[in-house]
Write a protein that holds these residues in place. Structure first.
Motif, short mmCIF file in Angstrom:
data_model
loop_
_atom_site.label_atom_id
_atom_site.label_comp_id
_atom_site.label_asym_id
_atom_site.label_seq_id
_atom_site.Cartn_x
_atom_site.Cartn_y
_atom_site.Cartn_z
N GLU A 79 -49.87 -43.68 7.03
CA GLU A 79 -51.16 -43.42 7.64
C GLU A 79 -51.89 -42.27 6.96
O GLU A 79 -53.12 -42.30 6.82
N MET A 80 -51.15 -41.27 6.47
CA MET A 80 -51.80 -40.20 5.72
C MET A 80 -52.37 -40.72 4.40
O MET A 80 -53.49 -40.38 4.01
N GLY A 81 -51.59 -41.57 3.72
CA GLY A 81 -52.07 -42.15 2.48
C GLY A 81 -53.31 -43.01 2.69
O GLY A 81 -54.24 -42.98 1.87
N ASN A 82 -53.34 -43.74 3.79
CA ASN A 82 -54.52 -44.58 4.08
C ASN A 82 -55.76 -43.73 4.31
O ASN A 82 -56.86 -44.07 3.84
N ILE A 83 -55.61 -42.65 5.04
CA ILE A 83 -56.75 -41.77 5.30
C ILE A 83 -57.26 -41.15 4.00
O ILE A 83 -58.48 -41.10 3.75
N LEU A 84 -56.35 -40.69 3.16
CA LEU A 84 -56.75 -40.09 1.90
C LEU A 84 -57.47 -41.09 1.01
O LEU A 84 -58.52 -40.79 0.43
N SER A 85 -56.91 -42.29 0.87
CA SER A 85 -57.51 -43.29 -0.01
C SER A 85 -58.81 -43.84 0.55
O SER A 85 -59.77 -44.09 -0.21
N ASP A 86 -58.90 -44.00 1.87
CA ASP A 86 -60.12 -44.55 2.47
C ASP A 86 -61.29 -43.57 2.40
O ASP A 86 -62.44 -44.00 2.30
N ASN A 87 -60.99 -42.28 2.45
CA ASN A 87 -62.06 -41.28 2.54
C ASN A 87 -62.33 -40.49 1.27
O ASN A 87 -63.44 -39.98 1.10
N PHE A 88 -61.35 -40.40 0.39
CA PHE A 88 -61.49 -39.48 -0.74
C PHE A 88 -61.32 -40.13 -2.10
O PHE A 88 -61.33 -39.42 -3.12
N THR A 89 -61.15 -41.44 -2.18
CA THR A 89 -61.05 -42.10 -3.48
C THR A 89 -62.36 -41.89 -4.24
O THR A 89 -63.44 -42.13 -3.72
N GLY A 90 -62.24 -41.46 -5.47
CA GLY A 90 -63.39 -41.09 -6.28
C GLY A 90 -63.38 -39.60 -6.58
O GLY A 90 -63.95 -39.16 -7.57
N GLY A 91 -62.70 -38.83 -5.73
CA GLY A 91 -62.49 -37.41 -6.00
C GLY A 91 -61.17 -37.19 -6.71
O GLY A 91 -60.36 -38.10 -6.87
N ALA A 92 -60.97 -35.95 -7.15
CA ALA A 92 -59.73 -35.59 -7.83
C ALA A 92 -58.85 -34.81 -6.86
O ALA A 92 -59.28 -33.80 -6.32
N TRP A 93 -57.64 -35.30 -6.63
CA TRP A 93 -56.75 -34.56 -5.73
C TRP A 93 -55.29 -34.89 -5.96
O TRP A 93 -54.87 -36.03 -5.97
N SER A 94 -54.55 -33.85 -6.20
CA SER A 94 -53.10 -33.87 -6.07
C SER A 94 -52.81 -32.89 -4.93
O SER A 94 -53.05 -31.69 -5.06
N ILE A 95 -52.32 -33.40 -3.81
CA ILE A 95 -52.25 -32.65 -2.57
C ILE A 95 -50.81 -32.58 -2.07
O ILE A 95 -50.09 -33.59 -2.09
N LEU A 96 -50.43 -31.41 -1.60
CA LEU A 96 -49.15 -31.24 -0.91
C LEU A 96 -49.41 -30.90 0.55
O LEU A 96 -50.28 -30.08 0.87
N PHE A 97 -48.68 -31.57 1.45
CA PHE A 97 -48.68 -31.25 2.87
C PHE A 97 -47.30 -30.71 3.23
O PHE A 97 -46.28 -31.31 2.87
N GLY A 98 -47.30 -29.59 3.95
CA GLY A 98 -46.04 -29.00 4.37
C GLY A 98 -45.88 -29.04 5.88
O GLY A 98 -46.79 -28.67 6.63
#
Length: 466
Positions: A155-174
């Motif tokens: 679900e986190m991957g879906n939110i990132l791809s649905d909302n931020f595809t087109g931007g540049a991001w390598s993201i870490l969640f802790g």
């Protein structure tokens, strides 16, 4: 002035010891990616956060690291491309939501950040910073609406791809006892995973793993991510891979020479730049002088191809930060004078070919030319191991406006040469760069149409400085 990267991220889970000392080592190896601030957030039951302005070893001192316990955590070094430069904008960010902590560290730039912020503010959200990273975390929280311990990779991957595809991001969640990492579907920024004897870790560059007893290093592919727990790790795809847009500046300037980024060794790429540059624009000179450190590998290649000897005519003070990774123009000017000094006995009376990786605003190059002439250099011929930068970047490279770029401030290469007070100037051609990388799979946006402008100067470039 030099190009500025936005950030470096490092995190993971240690098997036996507290993870904070390992994260500090990793961030120290990524210091070149950002020198404004550093921080880490660790914990197995509750997260502990410490961050501040300054270099890694200044911020994360021994007494700080000793007090941050836990085998799980993430860390960050920062150069601001989105948001302010104060300590409040240092990362990681940590929030408590539904009585549980979650943290985030981000390398990249989200194009839709301004529009997203406006929309969330209209929905009643309050922001503590102007950073796109905070916006990403707010968006994830608003979409999932569950305690962070219940957040799933899918679900986190879906939110990132649905909302931020087109931007540049390598993201870490802790999370307490858990770390997740995601690389955007276009793959603008790198992300690496390492299975080491000490644990499982993620980093912006594979060279950060050198201080570990590593067993296996894997480059996370665009649209892939990793979930790490005390029980192991799983590399998963969360979005379809888009046509690749790997940032060429990772190889031109950002990454360490000993890193292997996007399937290529950075040092060897820069040597190839120098060889190609020599084939395109070699002139008669007494010696080649690299602008340390980013011009060094290209200077080696230029020397190898041209047969002109390489000398160290500029000494770099390594206690001074990278001039492009400083947010204010006044700081950059002062930084040049503190950072580089000529060796008069080497350059006096000599015709020099000065090799640098890029020219952005021209501040650094002009000051270097002035210092070398003051030291007695007879001629100074700039050779730049990248094409002219003429466009801004929306994906994390600090090129705020076109007006700031020297290539857009003057109508010709000859005018730029005159501004630099140099005897010659030539850039690596856009075609030459593409011959090294290939035409497809790379982001060349900052150079697009530079060849058209450069070609108008071909005849003049062949005579300037002879």
């Amino acid at each position: 002035m030099k190009i500025g990267e936005e950030c470096g991220v490092f995190g993971g889970i240690a098997f036996d010891d507290d993870v904070a000392p390992i994260i500090r080592k990793g961030l120290f190896m990524l210091q070149h990616r950002g020198q404004e601030s550093a921080g880490l957030c660790c914990g197995d039951q509750e997260l502990s956060l410490f961050k501040d302005k300054g270099l890694v070893m200044e911020v994360l001192k021994n007494k700080v690291v000793k007090n941050i316990t836990g085998k799980s955590g993430i860390g960050h070094v920062r150069y601001s491309t989105q948001g302010g430069s104060d300590s409040a904008h240092a990362q990681p960010y940590m929030v408590k939501y539904l009585e549980e902590n979650v943290s985030i560290a981000h390398n990249g730039n989200v194009k839709a950040a301004i529009d997203m912020r406006k929309k969330l503010e209209e929905e009643g959200e309050v922001f503590l910073t102007s950073s796109d990273t905070e916006m990403i975390l707010k968006k994830v929280i608003s979409e999932i609406r569950k305690t962070p311990s219940q957040w799933t990779f899918a679900e986190m991957g879906n939110i990132l791809s649905d909302n931020f595809t087109g931007g540049a991001w390598s993201i870490l969640f802790g999370f307490p006892g858990r770390v997740m990492g995601f690389r955007d579907p276009f793959g603008f920024r790198p992300l690496f995973f390492c299975a080491a004897e000490e644990g499982y870790f993620l980093s912006s560059e594979d060279s950060a793993f050198q201080l570990l007893e590593f067993k296996n290093i894997i480059e996370i592919q665009p649209g892939e991510g990793v979930e790490i727990t005390s029980e192991g790790y799983k590399i998963q795809r969360f979005a379809p891979e888009m046509p690749s847009k790997k940032c060429v500046f990772e190889h031109i300037y950002f990454a360490r020479p000993d890193s292997n980024v996007f399937g290529r060794n950075v040092y060897q790429t820069r040597v190839d730049f120098g060889k190609k540059l020599a084939l395109e624009s070699c002139i008669d000179a007494d010696m080649i002088i690299p602008v340390m450190d980013s011009g060094f590998a290209a200077a080696i290649g230029y020397s190898q191809e041209s047969g002109i000897p390489l000398h160290m005519g500029l000494v770099r003070n390594h206690w001074v930060g990278r001039t492009f990774i400083q947010p204010q123009q006044k700081e950059r000017r002062k930084g040049v004078q503190r950072k580089l000094m000529p060796i008069a006995s080497v350059v006096s009376g000599k015709r020099l070919i000065l090799i640098d990786d890029s020219i952005v605003r021209g501040t650094t190059s002009k000051e270097i030319a002035r210092m070398l002439k003051k030291a007695g250099a007879k001629e100074i011929h700039f050779r730049i191991a990248s094409p002219m930068i003429i466009n801004t970047c929306f994906w994390g490279v600090d090129i705020p406006t076109k007006e700031e770029l020297i290539a857009n401030s003057y109508d010709s290469v000859e005018e730029i040469r005159e501004y630099l007070d140099a005897d010659g100037l030539a850039y690596l051609s856009f075609e030459g760069m593409q011959q090294i990388f290939g035409k497809d799979g790379w982001c060349y946006h900052c150079f697009e149409n530079s060849e058209k402008k450069r070609c108008n100067e071909n005849v003049e470039l062949q005579t300037v400085g002879r």
